[in-house]
Design a protein around this motif. Structure first.
Motif, PDB file in Angstrom:
ATOM      1  N   LEU A  64      21.717   7.241 -10.104  1.00  0.00           N
ATOM      2  CA  LEU A  64      20.666   8.200 -10.419  1.00  0.00           C
ATOM      3  C   LEU A  64      19.758   7.657 -11.524  1.00  0.00           C
ATOM      4  CD1 LEU A  64      19.734  11.109  -9.716  1.00  0.00           C
ATOM      5  CD2 LEU A  64      21.119  11.889 -11.653  1.00  0.00           C
ATOM      6  N   LEU A  65      18.433   7.736 -11.299  1.00  0.00           N
ATOM      7  CA  LEU A  65      17.470   7.234 -12.260  1.00  0.00           C
ATOM      8  C   LEU A  65      17.089   8.308 -13.273  1.00  0.00           C
ATOM      9  CD1 LEU A  65      15.044   5.251  -9.903  1.00  0.00           C
ATOM     10  CD2 LEU A  65      16.980   4.372 -11.204  1.00  0.00           C
ATOM     11  N   ASN A  66      16.722   7.851 -14.456  1.00  0.00           N
ATOM     12  CA  ASN A  66      16.258   8.741 -15.508  1.00  0.00           C
ATOM     13  C   ASN A  66      14.757   8.994 -15.329  1.00  0.00           C
ATOM     14  OD1 ASN A  66      15.106   9.599 -18.075  1.00  0.00           O
ATOM     15  ND2 ASN A  66      17.107   9.166 -18.970  1.00  0.00           N
ATOM     16  N   LYS A  67      14.386  10.216 -15.007  1.00  0.00           N
ATOM     17  CA  LYS A  67      12.986  10.527 -14.715  1.00  0.00           C
ATOM     18  C   LYS A  67      12.101  10.403 -15.946  1.00  0.00           C
ATOM     19  CE  LYS A  67      13.809  13.482 -10.707  1.00  0.00           C
ATOM     20  NZ  LYS A  67      13.523  14.778 -10.054  1.00  0.00           N
ATOM     21  N   ASP A  68      12.640  10.755 -17.100  1.00  0.00           N
ATOM     22  CA  ASP A  68      11.850  10.632 -18.325  1.00  0.00           C
ATOM     23  C   ASP A  68      11.529   9.163 -18.606  1.00  0.00           C
ATOM     24  OD1 ASP A  68      11.795  13.356 -18.790  1.00  0.00           O
ATOM     25  OD2 ASP A  68      13.631  13.336 -19.995  1.00  0.00           O
ATOM     26  N   ILE A 105       0.844  -1.195   0.000  1.00  0.00           N
ATOM     27  CA  ILE A 105       0.000   0.000   0.000  1.00  0.00           C
ATOM     28  C   ILE A 105       0.880   1.246   0.000  1.00  0.00           C
ATOM     29  CG2 ILE A 105      -1.875  -1.147   1.236  1.00  0.00           C
ATOM     30  CD1 ILE A 105      -0.959   0.520   3.728  1.00  0.00           C
ATOM     31  N   VAL A 106       0.246   2.388  -0.247  1.00  0.00           N
ATOM     32  CA  VAL A 106       0.933   3.677  -0.173  1.00  0.00           C
ATOM     33  C   VAL A 106       0.740   4.268   1.212  1.00  0.00           C
ATOM     34  CG1 VAL A 106       1.019   6.051  -1.030  1.00  0.00           C
ATOM     35  CG2 VAL A 106       0.636   4.175  -2.621  1.00  0.00           C
ATOM     36  N   GLN A 107       1.832   4.757   1.789  1.00  0.00           N
ATOM     37  CA  GLN A 107       1.758   5.513   3.042  1.00  0.00           C
ATOM     38  C   GLN A 107       2.646   6.734   2.885  1.00  0.00           C
ATOM     39  OE1 GLN A 107       3.183   4.112   7.132  1.00  0.00           O
ATOM     40  NE2 GLN A 107       1.009   3.645   7.187  1.00  0.00           N
ATOM     41  N   HIS A 108       2.004   7.894   2.830  1.00  0.00           N
ATOM     42  CA  HIS A 108       2.702   9.146   2.538  1.00  0.00           C
ATOM     43  C   HIS A 108       3.376   9.015   1.167  1.00  0.00           C
ATOM     44  CE1 HIS A 108       1.620  10.262   6.529  1.00  0.00           C
ATOM     45  NE2 HIS A 108       2.352   9.307   7.072  1.00  0.00           N
ATOM     46  N   HIS A 109       4.694   9.123   1.078  1.00  0.00           N
ATOM     47  CA  HIS A 109       5.384   9.035  -0.206  1.00  0.00           C
ATOM     48  C   HIS A 109       6.172   7.736  -0.318  1.00  0.00           C
ATOM     49  CE1 HIS A 109       5.340  13.586  -1.417  1.00  0.00           C
ATOM     50  NE2 HIS A 109       4.148  13.095  -1.162  1.00  0.00           N
ATOM     51  N   GLU A 110       5.752   6.708   0.408  1.00  0.00           N
ATOM     52  CA  GLU A 110       6.446   5.429   0.382  1.00  0.00           C
ATOM     53  C   GLU A 110       5.471   4.287   0.137  1.00  0.00           C
ATOM     54  OE1 GLU A 110      10.250   5.414   3.233  1.00  0.00           O
ATOM     55  OE2 GLU A 110       8.373   5.703   4.322  1.00  0.00           O
ATOM     56  N   ALA A 111       6.032   3.166  -0.294  1.00  0.00           N
ATOM     57  CA  ALA A 111       5.265   1.932  -0.369  1.00  0.00           C
ATOM     58  C   ALA A 111       5.557   1.125   0.891  1.00  0.00           C
ATOM     59  CB  ALA A 111       5.671   1.127  -1.602  1.00  0.00           C
ATOM     60  N   VAL A 112       4.507   0.504   1.457  1.00  0.00           N
ATOM     61  CA  VAL A 112       4.659  -0.304   2.664  1.00  0.00           C
ATOM     62  C   VAL A 112       4.090  -1.695   2.398  1.00  0.00           C
ATOM     63  CG1 VAL A 112       4.178  -0.508   5.120  1.00  0.00           C
ATOM     64  CG2 VAL A 112       4.420   1.755   4.101  1.00  0.00           C
ATOM     65  N   TYR A 113       4.863  -2.716   2.738  1.00  0.00           N
ATOM     66  CA  TYR A 113       4.450  -4.108   2.561  1.00  0.00           C
ATOM     67  C   TYR A 113       3.699  -4.549   3.823  1.00  0.00           C
ATOM     68  CZ  TYR A 113       7.546  -4.261  -1.490  1.00  0.00           C
ATOM     69  OH  TYR A 113       8.140  -4.022  -2.707  1.00  0.00           O
ATOM     70  N   ILE A 114       2.379  -4.737   3.704  1.00  0.00           N
ATOM     71  CA  ILE A 114       1.567  -4.973   4.899  1.00  0.00           C
ATOM     72  C   ILE A 114       1.165  -6.437   5.079  1.00  0.00           C
ATOM     73  CG2 ILE A 114       0.680  -2.617   4.903  1.00  0.00           C
ATOM     74  CD1 ILE A 114      -1.991  -3.764   3.841  1.00  0.00           C
ATOM     75  N   GLU A 115       1.420  -7.284   4.082  1.00  0.00           N
ATOM     76  CA  GLU A 115       1.118  -8.712   4.227  1.00  0.00           C
ATOM     77  C   GLU A 115       2.032  -9.512   3.314  1.00  0.00           C
ATOM     78  OE1 GLU A 115       0.490 -11.233   6.069  1.00  0.00           O
ATOM     79  OE2 GLU A 115      -1.488 -10.409   6.590  1.00  0.00           O
ATOM     80  N   LEU A 173      -1.589   6.803  -8.631  1.00  0.00           N
ATOM     81  CA  LEU A 173      -1.823   7.932  -7.743  1.00  0.00           C
ATOM     82  C   LEU A 173      -2.441   9.086  -8.525  1.00  0.00           C
ATOM     83  CD1 LEU A 173       1.447   8.215  -5.589  1.00  0.00           C
ATOM     84  CD2 LEU A 173      -0.818   7.525  -4.794  1.00  0.00           C
ATOM     85  N   PRO A 174      -3.123  10.009  -7.834  1.00  0.00           N
ATOM     86  CA  PRO A 174      -3.569  11.230  -8.519  1.00  0.00           C
ATOM     87  C   PRO A 174      -2.375  11.922  -9.169  1.00  0.00           C
ATOM     88  CG  PRO A 174      -4.561  11.074  -6.343  1.00  0.00           C
ATOM     89  CD  PRO A 174      -3.562   9.964  -6.425  1.00  0.00           C
ATOM     90  N   GLU A 175      -2.592  12.483 -10.336  1.00  0.00           N
ATOM     91  CA  GLU A 175      -1.493  13.031 -11.129  1.00  0.00           C
ATOM     92  C   GLU A 175      -0.659  14.050 -10.357  1.00  0.00           C
ATOM     93  OE1 GLU A 175      -0.674  15.230 -15.440  1.00  0.00           O
ATOM     94  OE2 GLU A 175      -2.718  14.864 -14.753  1.00  0.00           O
ATOM     95  N   LYS A 176      -1.297  14.914  -9.596  1.00  0.00           N
ATOM     96  CA  LYS A 176      -0.566  15.948  -8.871  1.00  0.00           C
ATOM     97  C   LYS A 176       0.423  15.338  -7.888  1.00  0.00           C
ATOM     98  CE  LYS A 176      -1.248  20.023  -5.930  1.00  0.00           C
ATOM     99  NZ  LYS A 176      -2.246  20.891  -5.245  1.00  0.00           N
ATOM    100  N   LYS A 177      -0.021  14.316  -7.150  1.00  0.00           N
ATOM    101  CA  LYS A 177       0.854  13.683  -6.175  1.00  0.00           C
ATOM    102  C   LYS A 177       1.955  12.891  -6.874  1.00  0.00           C
ATOM    103  CE  LYS A 177       0.794  10.905  -1.953  1.00  0.00           C
ATOM    104  NZ  LYS A 177      -0.068  10.185  -0.969  1.00  0.00           N
ATOM    105  N   ILE A 191       7.819  12.362  -8.262  1.00  0.00           N
ATOM    106  CA  ILE A 191       8.856  12.159  -9.279  1.00  0.00           C
ATOM    107  C   ILE A 191       9.747  13.388  -9.423  1.00  0.00           C
ATOM    108  CG2 ILE A 191       9.277  11.753 -11.734  1.00  0.00           C
ATOM    109  CD1 ILE A 191       6.739  10.055 -11.794  1.00  0.00           C
ATOM    110  N   ASP A 192       9.159  14.579  -9.353  1.00  0.00           N
ATOM    111  CA  ASP A 192       9.907  15.795  -9.666  1.00  0.00           C
ATOM    112  C   ASP A 192      10.522  16.483  -8.455  1.00  0.00           C
ATOM    113  OD1 ASP A 192       9.296  15.398 -12.294  1.00  0.00           O
ATOM    114  OD2 ASP A 192       7.656  16.852 -12.358  1.00  0.00           O
ATOM    115  N   GLU A 193      10.153  16.042  -7.240  1.00  0.00           N
ATOM    116  CA  GLU A 193      10.579  16.819  -6.072  1.00  0.00           C
ATOM    117  C   GLU A 193      12.081  16.719  -5.785  1.00  0.00           C
ATOM    118  OE1 GLU A 193       9.569  13.503  -2.591  1.00  0.00           O
ATOM    119  OE2 GLU A 193       8.509  15.407  -2.647  1.00  0.00           O
TER     120      GLU A 193
END
Length: 255
Positions: free
Chosen positions: A169-173, A105-115, A148-152, A157-159
């Protein structure tokens, strides 16, 4: 540990079913701290939405629990329901394909493995319930990022700069292109993004609002995810994800 946070949160324990509303004086007497200190802590809790002020005069300030606690409680309830519903299906999937199965699941800006349901193979991936991962690494997290909603999504990705687990370093494009492919294909697949020599396959789980609330992720060594067997894994994972979504109230409306 931050003692101010601990002291502030401990004040919430004084609110009960019998006493849903308390005055500043009552709380000060209960906690046995200076009145200005208690007022500062209460003001912080009110600012964060954990408390609501019901009366504010020079002589009487009164508080009750805020709606933020209801929101957080609903999130916990939803997660517990999701785990309860998903686990039998995850066990069935693990029995079918004999690979480790995760619920993410998503929690804030991270993925969390819950099961998690383990495979019976001697060679297994080291994962655990509670593991956290960036949303741009691995099939399960990346699938959640895609829906996720586009804004989030753009914000994540851009922050800042994005790095893999080898600090490259990953390529954002390229990441944005992968995200669009995930949305188009309806599933995610990753190659060695969290552990070298592994493959992950993930499908979305929807709630009754049609929102993606989790990803059903299967992963293992790449040599076990090849050819026809990979197609079997994808087909089985997709069907189980659909079964979980259906039990969560999701109904696919055909055009």
């Amino acid at each position: 540990m931050n003692q101010s946070i601990i002291k502030a949160l401990s004040l919430l324990d004084f609110f009960t079913e019998e006493k849903p509303e308390l005055s500043l004086k009552e709380i000060t007497d209960l906690v046995q701290l200076p009145k200005p200190t208690v007022y500062r802590l209460l003001t912080s809790l009110e600012y964060c939405g954990f408390l609501t002020k019901t009366k504010d005069s020079e002589y009487d300030k009164r508080y009750k629990l805020g709606l933020k606690l209801m929101e957080l409680g609903q999130l916990v309830s939803d997660q517990l329901e999701l785990r309860k519903i998903a686990l039998p299906h995850m066990k069935r999937l693990a029995n079918e394909i004999n690979e480790v199965v995760h619920l993410v699941i998503v929690q804030h800006h991270e993925a969390v493995y819950i099961e998690k349901v383990e495979s019976t193979h001697a060679l297994r991936l080291f994962t655990r319930i509670g593991k956290r991962s960036p949303l741009y690494l691995g099939s399960g997290p990346k699938l959640l990022l895609a829906f996720l909603p586009e804004k989030k999504r753009v914000e994540i990705i851009d922050e800042s700069n994005l790095y893999n687990f080898n600090q490259i370093l990953l390529n954002k494009d390229q990441l944005k292109k992968e995200i669009e492919e995930i949305k188009t294909n309806g599933f995610a697949i990753s190659y060695g993004e969290q552990d070298e020599g592994t493959i992950g396959v993930s499908y979305p789980i929807y709630n009754y609002h049609g929102e993606v609330i989790a990803s059903l992720a299967v992963s293992g060594p790449s040599y076990r995810f090849e050819g026809e067997h990979l197609e079997v894994i994808k087909e089985s994972t997709m069907k189980i994800a659909e079964s979980i979504s259906s039990e969560m109230g999701y109904r696919l409306i055909s055009p």
